[in-house]
Motif scaffolding. Structure first.
Motif, PDB file in Angstrom:
ATOM      1  N   LYS A  53     -17.705   9.832   9.588  1.00 39.15           N
ATOM      2  CA  LYS A  53     -16.245   9.600   9.656  1.00 39.15           C
ATOM      3  C   LYS A  53     -15.940   8.258  10.302  1.00 39.15           C
ATOM      4  O   LYS A  53     -15.088   7.510   9.842  1.00 39.15           O
ATOM      5  CB  LYS A  53     -15.582  10.695  10.508  1.00 39.15           C
ATOM      6  N   TRP A  54     -16.646   7.989  11.388  1.00 43.91           N
ATOM      7  CA  TRP A  54     -16.388   6.734  12.098  1.00 43.91           C
ATOM      8  C   TRP A  54     -16.743   5.527  11.242  1.00 43.91           C
ATOM      9  O   TRP A  54     -16.032   4.531  11.226  1.00 43.91           O
ATOM     10  CB  TRP A  54     -17.134   6.718  13.436  1.00 43.91           C
ATOM     11  N   ARG A  55     -17.880   5.600  10.551  1.00 41.63           N
ATOM     12  CA  ARG A  55     -18.234   4.411   9.750  1.00 41.63           C
ATOM     13  C   ARG A  55     -17.284   4.259   8.571  1.00 41.63           C
ATOM     14  O   ARG A  55     -16.915   3.148   8.200  1.00 41.63           O
ATOM     15  CB  ARG A  55     -19.706   4.412   9.348  1.00 41.63           C
ATOM     16  N   GLN A  56     -16.862   5.369   7.984  1.00 32.83           N
ATOM     17  CA  GLN A  56     -15.894   5.284   6.892  1.00 32.83           C
ATOM     18  C   GLN A  56     -14.570   4.715   7.428  1.00 32.83           C
ATOM     19  O   GLN A  56     -13.914   3.905   6.769  1.00 32.83           O
ATOM     20  CB  GLN A  56     -15.691   6.665   6.258  1.00 32.83           C
ATOM     21  N   SER A  57     -14.221   5.112   8.641  1.00 29.26           N
ATOM     22  CA  SER A  57     -13.000   4.590   9.273  1.00 29.26           C
ATOM     23  C   SER A  57     -13.124   3.090   9.531  1.00 29.26           C
ATOM     24  O   SER A  57     -12.165   2.333   9.330  1.00 29.26           O
ATOM     25  CB  SER A  57     -12.743   5.323  10.592  1.00 29.26           C
ATOM     26  N   ALA A  58     -14.304   2.685   9.972  1.00 24.77           N
ATOM     27  CA  ALA A  58     -14.517   1.265  10.277  1.00 24.77           C
ATOM     28  C   ALA A  58     -14.291   0.404   9.032  1.00 24.77           C
ATOM     29  O   ALA A  58     -13.586  -0.605   9.077  1.00 24.77           O
ATOM     30  CB  ALA A  58     -15.930   1.055  10.828  1.00 24.77           C
ATOM     31  N   TYR A  59     -14.887   0.818   7.918  1.00 19.93           N
ATOM     32  CA  TYR A  59     -14.739  -0.004   6.703  1.00 19.93           C
ATOM     33  C   TYR A  59     -13.333   0.084   6.126  1.00 19.93           C
ATOM     34  O   TYR A  59     -12.853  -0.866   5.493  1.00 19.93           O
ATOM     35  CB  TYR A  59     -15.822   0.356   5.676  1.00 19.93           C
ATOM     36  N   GLN A  60     -12.646   1.195   6.362  1.00 20.22           N
ATOM     37  CA  GLN A  60     -11.241   1.276   5.965  1.00 20.22           C
ATOM     38  C   GLN A  60     -10.400   0.254   6.737  1.00 20.22           C
ATOM     39  O   GLN A  60      -9.529  -0.400   6.175  1.00 20.22           O
ATOM     40  CB  GLN A  60     -10.691   2.681   6.245  1.00 20.22           C
ATOM     41  N   PRO A  94       0.837  -1.207   0.000  1.00 20.33           N
ATOM     42  CA  PRO A  94       0.000   0.000   0.000  1.00 20.33           C
ATOM     43  C   PRO A  94       0.871   1.256   0.000  1.00 20.33           C
ATOM     44  O   PRO A  94       1.969   1.252   0.540  1.00 20.33           O
ATOM     45  CB  PRO A  94      -0.771  -0.119   1.318  1.00 20.33           C
ATOM     46  N   LYS A  95       0.369   2.281  -0.602  1.00 20.72           N
ATOM     47  CA  LYS A  95       1.083   3.553  -0.649  1.00 20.72           C
ATOM     48  C   LYS A  95       1.095   4.206   0.738  1.00 20.72           C
ATOM     49  O   LYS A  95       0.192   3.965   1.543  1.00 20.72           O
ATOM     50  CB  LYS A  95       0.388   4.500  -1.631  1.00 20.72           C
ATOM     51  N   PRO A  96       2.085   5.060   0.990  1.00 22.79           N
ATOM     52  CA  PRO A  96       2.150   5.748   2.288  1.00 22.79           C
ATOM     53  C   PRO A  96       0.841   6.459   2.637  1.00 22.79           C
ATOM     54  O   PRO A  96       0.386   6.393   3.783  1.00 22.79           O
ATOM     55  CB  PRO A  96       3.287   6.765   2.090  1.00 22.79           C
ATOM     56  N   GLU A  97       0.216   7.089   1.675  1.00 14.14           N
ATOM     57  CA  GLU A  97      -1.040   7.815   1.951  1.00 14.14           C
ATOM     58  C   GLU A  97      -2.112   6.848   2.467  1.00 14.14           C
ATOM     59  O   GLU A  97      -2.929   7.208   3.310  1.00 14.14           O
ATOM     60  CB  GLU A  97      -1.569   8.495   0.678  1.00 14.14           C
ATOM     61  N   GLN A  98      -2.102   5.627   1.892  1.00 18.17           N
ATOM     62  CA  GLN A  98      -3.082   4.632   2.332  1.00 18.17           C
ATOM     63  C   GLN A  98      -2.790   4.186   3.751  1.00 18.17           C
ATOM     64  O   GLN A  98      -3.710   4.034   4.575  1.00 18.17           O
ATOM     65  CB  GLN A  98      -3.061   3.444   1.366  1.00 18.17           C
ATOM     66  N   LEU A  99      -1.503   3.969   4.048  1.00 19.79           N
ATOM     67  CA  LEU A  99      -1.141   3.556   5.413  1.00 19.79           C
ATOM     68  C   LEU A  99      -1.542   4.642   6.418  1.00 19.79           C
ATOM     69  O   LEU A  99      -2.034   4.342   7.508  1.00 19.79           O
ATOM     70  CB  LEU A  99       0.367   3.288   5.508  1.00 19.79           C
ATOM     71  N   ILE A 100      -1.323   5.891   6.043  1.00 16.75           N
ATOM     72  CA  ILE A 100      -1.683   7.004   6.948  1.00 16.75           C
ATOM     73  C   ILE A 100      -3.197   7.056   7.135  1.00 16.75           C
ATOM     74  O   ILE A 100      -3.696   7.250   8.249  1.00 16.75           O
ATOM     75  CB  ILE A 100      -1.118   8.347   6.418  1.00 16.75           C
ATOM     76  N   LYS A 101      -3.943   6.844   6.050  1.00 16.75           N
ATOM     77  CA  LYS A 101      -5.412   6.792   6.168  1.00 16.75           C
ATOM     78  C   LYS A 101      -5.835   5.698   7.129  1.00 16.75           C
ATOM     79  O   LYS A 101      -6.724   5.872   7.958  1.00 16.75           O
ATOM     80  CB  LYS A 101      -6.050   6.478   4.802  1.00 16.75           C
ATOM     81  N   TRP A 102      -5.200   4.533   6.986  1.00 16.55           N
ATOM     82  CA  TRP A 102      -5.586   3.414   7.852  1.00 16.55           C
ATOM     83  C   TRP A 102      -5.271   3.701   9.306  1.00 16.55           C
ATOM     84  O   TRP A 102      -6.069   3.372  10.185  1.00 16.55           O
ATOM     85  CB  TRP A 102      -4.914   2.117   7.375  1.00 16.55           C
ATOM     86  N   ARG A 103      -4.112   4.301   9.574  1.00 20.13           N
ATOM     87  CA  ARG A 103      -3.814   4.537  10.993  1.00 20.13           C
ATOM     88  C   ARG A 103      -4.708   5.631  11.555  1.00 20.13           C
ATOM     89  O   ARG A 103      -5.158   5.535  12.703  1.00 20.13           O
ATOM     90  CB  ARG A 103      -2.318   4.816  11.220  1.00 20.13           C
ATOM     91  N   GLN A 104      -5.027   6.624  10.753  1.00 21.20           N
ATOM     92  CA  GLN A 104      -5.963   7.654  11.216  1.00 21.20           C
ATOM     93  C   GLN A 104      -7.340   7.034  11.459  1.00 21.20           C
ATOM     94  O   GLN A 104      -8.024   7.370  12.438  1.00 21.20           O
ATOM     95  CB  GLN A 104      -6.037   8.801  10.186  1.00 21.20           C
ATOM     96  N   SER A 105      -7.721   6.108  10.606  1.00 16.19           N
ATOM     97  CA  SER A 105      -8.993   5.402  10.784  1.00 16.19           C
ATOM     98  C   SER A 105      -8.976   4.569  12.061  1.00 16.19           C
ATOM     99  O   SER A 105      -9.970   4.519  12.800  1.00 16.19           O
ATOM    100  CB  SER A 105      -9.264   4.494   9.582  1.00 16.19           C
TER     101      SER A 105
END
Lengths: 159, 159
Positions: free
Chosen positions: B37-44, A30-41
């Motif tokens: 945001k939370w639900r989008q985070s959950a599915y991420q 995964p790209k860095p942006e994706q990893l950052i999205k996942w950790r923020q999520s």
């Protein structure tokens, strides 16, 4: 096959296999942006569920709701979040600019210890949630939140 | 206290308590944007962890990694995600505009059934991950992904 050609053929095959593996990894990583999205999520979900536990211990206690929330926190805390702080993600934008300070990527041992505390207290919260002792859950929530704060104090940029 | 005043005082107190409770709820209730945001985070996070399981069953299998990922998926699937689709979140922007179609908020029974299937297959994946039978985990991942697709087909807007 000619005996003198065998080692060459083997080398060519090995190089081919390595190249294929490297291509596959490049495609899958995964790209860095994706990893950052996942950790923020991940931390957003922790916040959602921590808030749920807090609402329960401060208001009307619903044991089943607390179990669900605490299980989610524990599973996320123990999911291996460190992988989402891989090299290349020191700066950049996921859902928003990363709030991780540069020090987070340098203080490996200290960060590992803080992450371990977070996992430990989250696991304990999930255990206590099964029991349903409100005072115990409330006290443990406090312990968990202190592990969040300990890491944020040193490694999360202020809003 | 004068007997005739008692009912009035009780009513005043009750109204006061209701007002305080309503204020507390208003303060605590997350805004629709936060729920989205939370639900989008959950599915991420489900996507992150589903991808991890897939990488394991398609490549080098690391049992511990699969357990962590599958536990996270199951805990999120069973966390009560329905609360993140509360009234008022039919449209709006979390991290991005919601991809939930209007039908999702109308087809209660059908959506509940699909969500139940998702939880069921996620729970089963977490169980099988403990065993470490790669073929079984791979087959179960397929079942889980079909429950994702079943819901997306009807209730998620195309990118």
């Amino acid at each position: 096959m000619n005996k003198r050609l065998k080692p060459i053929a083997a080398t060519v095959l090995a190089i081919g296999a390595l190249a294929a593996a490297a291509t596959a990894m490049a495609q899958q990583a995964p790209k860095p942006e994706q990893l950052i999205k996942w950790r923020q999520s991940a931390y957003q979900l922790v916040a959602w569920n921590t808030g749920r536990v807090k609402a329960n211990v401060d208001g009307t206690y619903n044991k089943d709701d607390v179990i669900k929330a605490a299980n989610a926190i524990a599973a996320i805390a123990n999911s291996g979040l460190g992988a989402l702080f891989a090299a290349g993600t020191e700066t950049g934008k996921g859902w928003h600019d990363t709030a991780a300070k540069p020090e987070l990527f340098k203080d490996g041992a200290k960060v590992g210890e803080l992450a371990g505390n977070f996992s430990k207290e989250a696991t304990e919260l999930a255990k206590l949630a099964q029991g349903g002792d409100v005072a115990a859950v409330k006290a443990q929530l406090g312990k968990l939140q202190r592990t969040c704060k300990a890491c944020h104090d040193d490694y999360k940029a202020k809003d």
